[in-house]
Design a protein around this motif. Structure first.
Motif, PDB file in Angstrom:
ATOM      1  N   ASP A 102     -20.539  -1.259  40.208  1.00 23.76           N
ATOM      2  CA  ASP A 102     -19.159  -1.731  40.315  1.00 23.76           C
ATOM      3  C   ASP A 102     -18.289  -1.326  39.138  1.00 23.76           C
ATOM      4  N   GLU A 103     -18.894  -1.062  37.976  1.00 22.58           N
ATOM      5  CA  GLU A 103     -18.110  -0.874  36.760  1.00 22.58           C
ATOM      6  C   GLU A 103     -18.178   0.523  36.163  1.00 22.58           C
ATOM      7  N   ASP A 104     -19.201   1.317  36.515  1.00 23.41           N
ATOM      8  CA  ASP A 104     -19.459   2.540  35.750  1.00 23.41           C
ATOM      9  C   ASP A 104     -18.946   3.819  36.400  1.00 23.41           C
ATOM     10  N   GLY A 105     -18.496   3.759  37.653  1.00 21.74           N
ATOM     11  CA  GLY A 105     -18.017   4.979  38.314  1.00 21.74           C
ATOM     12  C   GLY A 105     -19.118   5.992  38.516  1.00 21.74           C
ATOM     13  N   ILE A 106     -20.236   5.530  39.025  1.00 21.32           N
ATOM     14  CA  ILE A 106     -21.425   6.370  39.159  1.00 21.32           C
ATOM     15  C   ILE A 106     -21.800   6.557  40.619  1.00 21.32           C
ATOM     16  N   GLY A 107     -22.720   7.498  40.856  1.00 20.65           N
ATOM     17  CA  GLY A 107     -23.229   7.695  42.198  1.00 20.65           C
ATOM     18  C   GLY A 107     -24.701   7.405  42.331  1.00 20.65           C
ATOM     19  N   ALA A 108     -25.405   7.172  41.204  1.00 20.03           N
ATOM     20  CA  ALA A 108     -26.842   6.923  41.251  1.00 20.03           C
ATOM     21  C   ALA A 108     -27.250   6.103  40.032  1.00 20.03           C
ATOM     22  N   ILE A 109     -28.415   5.488  40.145  1.00 14.79           N
ATOM     23  CA  ILE A 109     -28.967   4.665  39.069  1.00 14.79           C
ATOM     24  C   ILE A 109     -30.363   5.157  38.743  1.00 14.79           C
ATOM     25  N   VAL A 110     -30.644   5.283  37.467  1.00 17.87           N
ATOM     26  CA  VAL A 110     -31.981   5.622  36.979  1.00 17.87           C
ATOM     27  C   VAL A 110     -32.600   4.358  36.382  1.00 17.87           C
ATOM     28  N   LEU A 111     -33.790   4.020  36.833  1.00 17.44           N
ATOM     29  CA  LEU A 111     -34.515   2.879  36.285  1.00 17.44           C
ATOM     30  C   LEU A 111     -35.304   3.334  35.060  1.00 17.44           C
ATOM     31  N   GLY A 112     -35.094   2.649  33.945  1.00 14.08           N
ATOM     32  CA  GLY A 112     -35.610   3.133  32.676  1.00 14.08           C
ATOM     33  C   GLY A 112     -36.907   2.512  32.218  1.00 14.08           C
ATOM     34  N   CYS A 113     -37.889   2.407  33.120  1.00 16.13           N
ATOM     35  CA  CYS A 113     -39.199   1.896  32.729  1.00 16.13           C
ATOM     36  C   CYS A 113     -40.213   2.272  33.790  1.00 16.13           C
ATOM     37  N   GLY A 114     -41.374   2.770  33.358  1.00 16.49           N
ATOM     38  CA  GLY A 114     -42.418   3.114  34.309  1.00 16.49           C
ATOM     39  C   GLY A 114     -42.914   1.920  35.096  1.00 16.49           C
TER      40      GLY A 114
END
Length: 252
Positions: A172-184
């Motif tokens: 909602d806030e970052d103006g992005i198209g995808a999310i990367v999860l930062g933990c295995g």
């Protein structure tokens, strides 16, 4: 058949098992997946110090794999990619770090992404990797759910809700198209989070597995011309004496 070895750099066996299941679920027909962890080291990796200690364990696991002689590629399953270049020095097989893999995959489906990780301090480590790998201009923001890594194991419901909430804020806030999860340790959450958030969600274990499969399929290997050549044999002392005079064949 390709044999991909997933190395969990921490020593929590239950997390190794979860990482293995997530990777195996996405493995292509004809790919064998195995998973391992160091015998010694931190139970979770949440600092530069943790990474430095775990990097030795990663190197040891690669050397074990090389002695087995049937590993076609390795995946280092910690988002800090600890010991990645050292691991590449020890083998001709491709070695893929999950942060680097996730960044690559995210840029193939979106021009901008945000990272949602566990703790704020590990977000700073992710910033360093974005710079190192050349992805800084693709990443809009690094967000932390502020949960210890082991909460993914010990308090999964609470951890999951905090991760989803942070992913929704990113959407909602970052103006992005995808999310990367930062933990295995988030390897088994991508589909659920993607459904809740409505964006492509990428995590590095499965991304690393698929990139490793691609490299093996293309017949590509770690170059031994230049800095990723095998380490020069030399004496090591004390607790590292076993590394003395490594015998790594030039043909891998």
């Amino acid at each position: 058949m390709a044999h991909i070895r997933i190395i969990n750099p921490n020593t929590t066996a239950s997390m190794t098992a979860a990482i293995y299941r997530a990777a195996n679920d996405y493995a292509a027909v004809g790919t064998e997946v195995s998973a391992c962890q160091p015998a010694s080291g931190p139970v979770s990796i949440e600092s530069h110090f943790d990474e430095a200690v775990s990097a030795v364990g990663v190197a040891q696991e690669v050397l074990k794999g090389e002695r087995e002689g049937n590993i076609d590629a390795y995946v280092v399953a910690c988002f800090g990619d600890p010991g990645l270049l050292a691991a590449r020095e020890l083998t001709r097989a491709p070695v893929v770090g999950i942060a680097e893999a996730a960044f690559h995959m995210a840029t193939l489906v979106s021009t901008r992404f945000s990272i949602v990780t566990t703790l704020g301090r590990t977000g700073i480590i992710a910033e360093h990797l974005l710079e190192q790998y050349g992805f800084r201009h693709h990443c809009r923001r690094i967000r932390a759910a502020e949960i210890p890594v082991l909460d993914l194991e010990h308090h999964p419901e609470v951890a999951y809700r905090r991760i989803v909430e942070e992913c929704c804020r990113a959407r909602d806030e970052d103006g992005i198209g995808a999310i990367v999860l930062g933990c295995g340790g988030m390897a088994n959450l991508t589909q659920e989070i993607s459904r809740e958030v409505g964006l492509p969600v990428i995590e590095g274990v499965t991304a690393g597995l698929k990139l490793a499969e691609s490299l093996v399929g293309l017949g590509l290997y770690t170059s031994k011309h230049g800095d990723l050549d095998y380490p020069r044999a030399k004496p090591f002392t004390g607790q590292f004496a076993d590394f003395s005079n490594l015998t790594l064949p030039p043909d891998g």
